[in-house]
Design a protein around this motif. Sequence first.
Motif, PDB file in Angstrom:
ATOM      1  N   GLY A  60       0.812  -1.218   0.000  1.00 18.93           N
ATOM      2  CA  GLY A  60       0.000   0.000   0.000  1.00 18.93           C
ATOM      3  C   GLY A  60       0.844   1.266   0.000  1.00 18.93           C
ATOM      4  N   ALA A  61       1.805   1.349   0.915  1.00 20.04           N
ATOM      5  CA  ALA A  61       2.650   2.545   1.022  1.00 20.04           C
ATOM      6  C   ALA A  61       3.495   2.729  -0.236  1.00 20.04           C
ATOM      7  CB  ALA A  61       3.559   2.443   2.250  1.00 20.04           C
ATOM      8  N   ALA A  62       3.989   1.638  -0.791  1.00 22.70           N
ATOM      9  CA  ALA A  62       4.824   1.734  -1.994  1.00 22.70           C
ATOM     10  C   ALA A  62       4.025   2.269  -3.170  1.00 22.70           C
ATOM     11  CB  ALA A  62       5.419   0.366  -2.335  1.00 22.70           C
ATOM     12  N   HIS A  63       2.818   1.778  -3.341  1.00 20.40           N
ATOM     13  CA  HIS A  63       2.021   2.233  -4.475  1.00 20.40           C
ATOM     14  C   HIS A  63       1.485   3.650  -4.283  1.00 20.40           C
ATOM     15  CE1 HIS A  63       2.546  -1.883  -5.714  1.00 20.40           C
ATOM     16  NE2 HIS A  63       2.158  -1.507  -6.914  1.00 20.40           N
ATOM     17  N   ARG A  64       1.297   4.074  -3.039  1.00 18.98           N
ATOM     18  CA  ARG A  64       0.925   5.474  -2.798  1.00 18.98           C
ATOM     19  C   ARG A  64       2.095   6.404  -3.129  1.00 18.98           C
ATOM     20  NH1 ARG A  64      -1.766   3.073   1.409  1.00 18.98           N
ATOM     21  NH2 ARG A  64      -0.059   3.399   2.884  1.00 18.98           N
ATOM     22  N   ALA A  65       3.314   5.956  -2.860  1.00 16.94           N
ATOM     23  CA  ALA A  65       4.506   6.772  -3.104  1.00 16.94           C
ATOM     24  C   ALA A  65       4.960   6.721  -4.549  1.00 16.94           C
ATOM     25  CB  ALA A  65       5.649   6.303  -2.202  1.00 16.94           C
ATOM     26  N   LEU A  66       4.350   5.869  -5.340  1.00 16.11           N
ATOM     27  CA  LEU A  66       4.783   5.611  -6.706  1.00 16.11           C
ATOM     28  C   LEU A  66       5.005   6.869  -7.535  1.00 16.11           C
ATOM     29  CD1 LEU A  66       5.275   3.443  -8.875  1.00 16.11           C
ATOM     30  CD2 LEU A  66       2.832   3.473  -9.334  1.00 16.11           C
ATOM     31  N   ALA A  67       4.081   7.793  -7.480  1.00 14.24           N
ATOM     32  CA  ALA A  67       4.179   8.971  -8.334  1.00 14.24           C
ATOM     33  C   ALA A  67       4.832  10.168  -7.646  1.00 14.24           C
ATOM     34  CB  ALA A  67       2.789   9.363  -8.818  1.00 14.24           C
ATOM     35  N   SER A  68       5.276  10.012  -6.402  1.00 19.16           N
ATOM     36  CA  SER A  68       5.730  11.178  -5.655  1.00 19.16           C
ATOM     37  C   SER A  68       7.074  11.728  -6.119  1.00 19.16           C
ATOM     38  CB  SER A  68       5.765  10.873  -4.160  1.00 19.16           C
ATOM     39  OG  SER A  68       6.740   9.890  -3.893  1.00 19.16           O
ATOM     40  N   ARG A  69       8.026  10.845  -6.512  1.00 18.76           N
ATOM     41  CA  ARG A  69       9.323  11.339  -6.979  1.00 18.76           C
ATOM     42  C   ARG A  69      10.030  10.255  -7.760  1.00 18.76           C
ATOM     43  NH1 ARG A  69      12.896  11.080  -1.574  1.00 18.76           N
ATOM     44  NH2 ARG A  69      11.585   9.606  -0.500  1.00 18.76           N
ATOM     45  N   GLY A  70      11.102  10.617  -8.439  1.00 20.00           N
ATOM     46  CA  GLY A  70      11.835   9.693  -9.284  1.00 20.00           C
ATOM     47  C   GLY A  70      12.681   8.709  -8.495  1.00 20.00           C
ATOM     48  N   ALA A  71      13.077   7.638  -9.148  1.00 21.98           N
ATOM     49  CA  ALA A  71      13.861   6.579  -8.502  1.00 21.98           C
ATOM     50  C   ALA A  71      15.199   7.098  -7.993  1.00 21.98           C
ATOM     51  CB  ALA A  71      14.067   5.425  -9.476  1.00 21.98           C
ATOM     52  N   ALA A  72      15.845   7.971  -8.750  1.00 26.92           N
ATOM     53  CA  ALA A  72      17.169   8.458  -8.344  1.00 26.92           C
ATOM     54  C   ALA A  72      17.092   9.205  -7.008  1.00 26.92           C
ATOM     55  CB  ALA A  72      17.768   9.356  -9.421  1.00 26.92           C
ATOM     56  N   ALA A  73      16.070  10.044  -6.843  1.00 27.03           N
ATOM     57  CA  ALA A  73      15.929  10.797  -5.597  1.00 27.03           C
ATOM     58  C   ALA A  73      15.698   9.875  -4.411  1.00 27.03           C
ATOM     59  CB  ALA A  73      14.772  11.790  -5.724  1.00 27.03           C
ATOM     60  N   LEU A  74      15.048   8.740  -4.645  1.00 24.93           N
ATOM     61  CA  LEU A  74      14.798   7.788  -3.571  1.00 24.93           C
ATOM     62  C   LEU A  74      16.079   7.135  -3.061  1.00 24.93           C
ATOM     63  CD1 LEU A  74      11.841   5.750  -5.114  1.00 24.93           C
ATOM     64  CD2 LEU A  74      11.676   7.364  -3.231  1.00 24.93           C
ATOM     65  N   LEU A  75      17.088   7.072  -3.908  1.00 19.70           N
ATOM     66  CA  LEU A  75      18.239   6.214  -3.631  1.00 19.70           C
ATOM     67  C   LEU A  75      19.522   6.932  -3.246  1.00 19.70           C
ATOM     68  CD1 LEU A  75      17.734   3.848  -6.686  1.00 19.70           C
ATOM     69  CD2 LEU A  75      17.057   3.416  -4.334  1.00 19.70           C
ATOM     70  N   GLU A  76      19.625   8.205  -3.520  1.00 23.57           N
ATOM     71  CA  GLU A  76      20.913   8.891  -3.375  1.00 23.57           C
ATOM     72  C   GLU A  76      21.503   8.783  -1.974  1.00 23.57           C
ATOM     73  OE1 GLU A  76      20.128  12.803  -4.833  1.00 23.57           O
ATOM     74  OE2 GLU A  76      20.259  12.154  -6.932  1.00 23.57           O
ATOM     75  N   ASP A  77      20.729   9.119  -0.942  1.00 26.35           N
ATOM     76  CA  ASP A  77      21.257   9.068   0.426  1.00 26.35           C
ATOM     77  C   ASP A  77      21.606   7.640   0.836  1.00 26.35           C
ATOM     78  OD1 ASP A  77      20.944  11.798   0.627  1.00 26.35           O
ATOM     79  OD2 ASP A  77      18.996  11.666   1.638  1.00 26.35           O
ATOM     80  N   GLY A  78      20.717   6.703   0.534  1.00 26.05           N
ATOM     81  CA  GLY A  78      20.968   5.306   0.884  1.00 26.05           C
ATOM     82  C   GLY A  78      22.163   4.736   0.161  1.00 26.05           C
ATOM     83  N   PHE A  79      22.356   5.151  -1.075  1.00 19.78           N
ATOM     84  CA  PHE A  79      23.509   4.659  -1.828  1.00 19.78           C
ATOM     85  C   PHE A  79      24.802   5.166  -1.205  1.00 19.78           C
ATOM     86  CE2 PHE A  79      26.557   4.243  -5.228  1.00 19.78           C
ATOM     87  CZ  PHE A  79      26.231   3.007  -5.764  1.00 19.78           C
ATOM     88  N   ALA A  80      24.826   6.429  -0.832  1.00 18.84           N
ATOM     89  CA  ALA A  80      26.028   7.001  -0.204  1.00 18.84           C
ATOM     90  C   ALA A  80      26.332   6.293   1.116  1.00 18.84           C
ATOM     91  CB  ALA A  80      25.849   8.498   0.011  1.00 18.84           C
ATOM     92  N   ARG A  81      25.305   6.082   1.944  1.00 18.54           N
ATOM     93  CA  ARG A  81      25.518   5.391   3.228  1.00 18.54           C
ATOM     94  C   ARG A  81      25.992   3.960   3.026  1.00 18.54           C
ATOM     95  NH1 ARG A  81      21.139   8.494   4.740  1.00 18.54           N
ATOM     96  NH2 ARG A  81      19.643   6.913   4.113  1.00 18.54           N
ATOM     97  N   THR A  82      25.356   3.247   2.114  1.00 17.68           N
ATOM     98  CA  THR A  82      25.697   1.838   1.885  1.00 17.68           C
ATOM     99  C   THR A  82      27.118   1.690   1.369  1.00 17.68           C
ATOM    100  OG1 THR A  82      23.383   1.293   1.444  1.00 17.68           O
ATOM    101  CG2 THR A  82      25.036  -0.255   0.624  1.00 17.68           C
ATOM    102  N   THR A  83      27.500   2.502   0.401  1.00 19.94           N
ATOM    103  CA  THR A  83      28.856   2.369  -0.145  1.00 19.94           C
ATOM    104  C   THR A  83      29.902   2.778   0.886  1.00 19.94           C
ATOM    105  OG1 THR A  83      28.601   4.514  -1.262  1.00 19.94           O
ATOM    106  CG2 THR A  83      28.222   2.529  -2.580  1.00 19.94           C
ATOM    107  N   ARG A  84      29.600   3.761   1.732  1.00 22.19           N
ATOM    108  CA  ARG A  84      30.532   4.123   2.822  1.00 22.19           C
ATOM    109  C   ARG A  84      30.715   2.945   3.771  1.00 22.19           C
ATOM    110  NH1 ARG A  84      28.334   9.144   2.842  1.00 22.19           N
ATOM    111  NH2 ARG A  84      26.860   8.616   4.466  1.00 22.19           N
ATOM    112  N   GLU A  85      29.617   2.302   4.138  1.00 20.91           N
ATOM    113  CA  GLU A  85      29.688   1.161   5.047  1.00 20.91           C
ATOM    114  C   GLU A  85      30.454  -0.010   4.440  1.00 20.91           C
ATOM    115  OE1 GLU A  85      25.730   0.237   6.322  1.00 20.91           O
ATOM    116  OE2 GLU A  85      25.468   2.186   7.269  1.00 20.91           O
ATOM    117  N   LEU A  86      30.516  -0.080   3.116  1.00 23.70           N
ATOM    118  CA  LEU A  86      31.252  -1.149   2.442  1.00 23.70           C
ATOM    119  C   LEU A  86      32.687  -0.745   2.119  1.00 23.70           C
ATOM    120  CD1 LEU A  86      28.437  -2.447   0.071  1.00 23.70           C
ATOM    121  CD2 LEU A  86      29.341  -3.556   2.129  1.00 23.70           C
TER     122      LEU A  86
END
Length: 193
Positions: A60-86
Amino acid sequence: IFAIVGVTAQVVIGFLLAWGLNYRRVPLAAKVAFDPSIVTQARARDLAFTTVERLNALHGAAHRALASRGAAALLEDGFARTTRELGLPGVVPTAAPKRSLLDPYFRAAGVDGMTDPFFLETFIVSDLLPTERPFVLAHEWSHLAGFADEGEANFVAWLVCMDGDAFAQYSGWLFLFRELAGSAPRAAREALV
């Protein structure tokens, strides 16, 4: 013939400098705590059922958020954190994925995306479902971060999605469901579905 050899040598050297040396990196399994003895069929089955539970909870939450913003904006912070941790600098590719002239071939061959090793750009097939885009983009960014192995790029992409909002998490769990269901015995696959 010397001209052909010279051009070929330049292409090979260019590839090695732009991308090929990534294949010489230390494998991800050597960088993180990994005990292969805990990977069992029972745990794989449990993970598959957890995946189904998470997909149902996030739907439900995923499909409500579907149109809110692009995929890149969803991932930038998480990608930076994940790659730092690795153990990487935590850099996020800023260029949006592009559409390729090879798009018809990608669709026919079942290719979701590609990273250009010469210009370090990502290409994503145009007819991906919106719920697939965050995972595929995170996967291609993982290649840009130096994870050349497909399995490692999948794992990093899944971690990135888990660090995102409900829509990114849904995309990551959806990918994992396809992988687990595809490798499960027939009876287990029917129970998952």
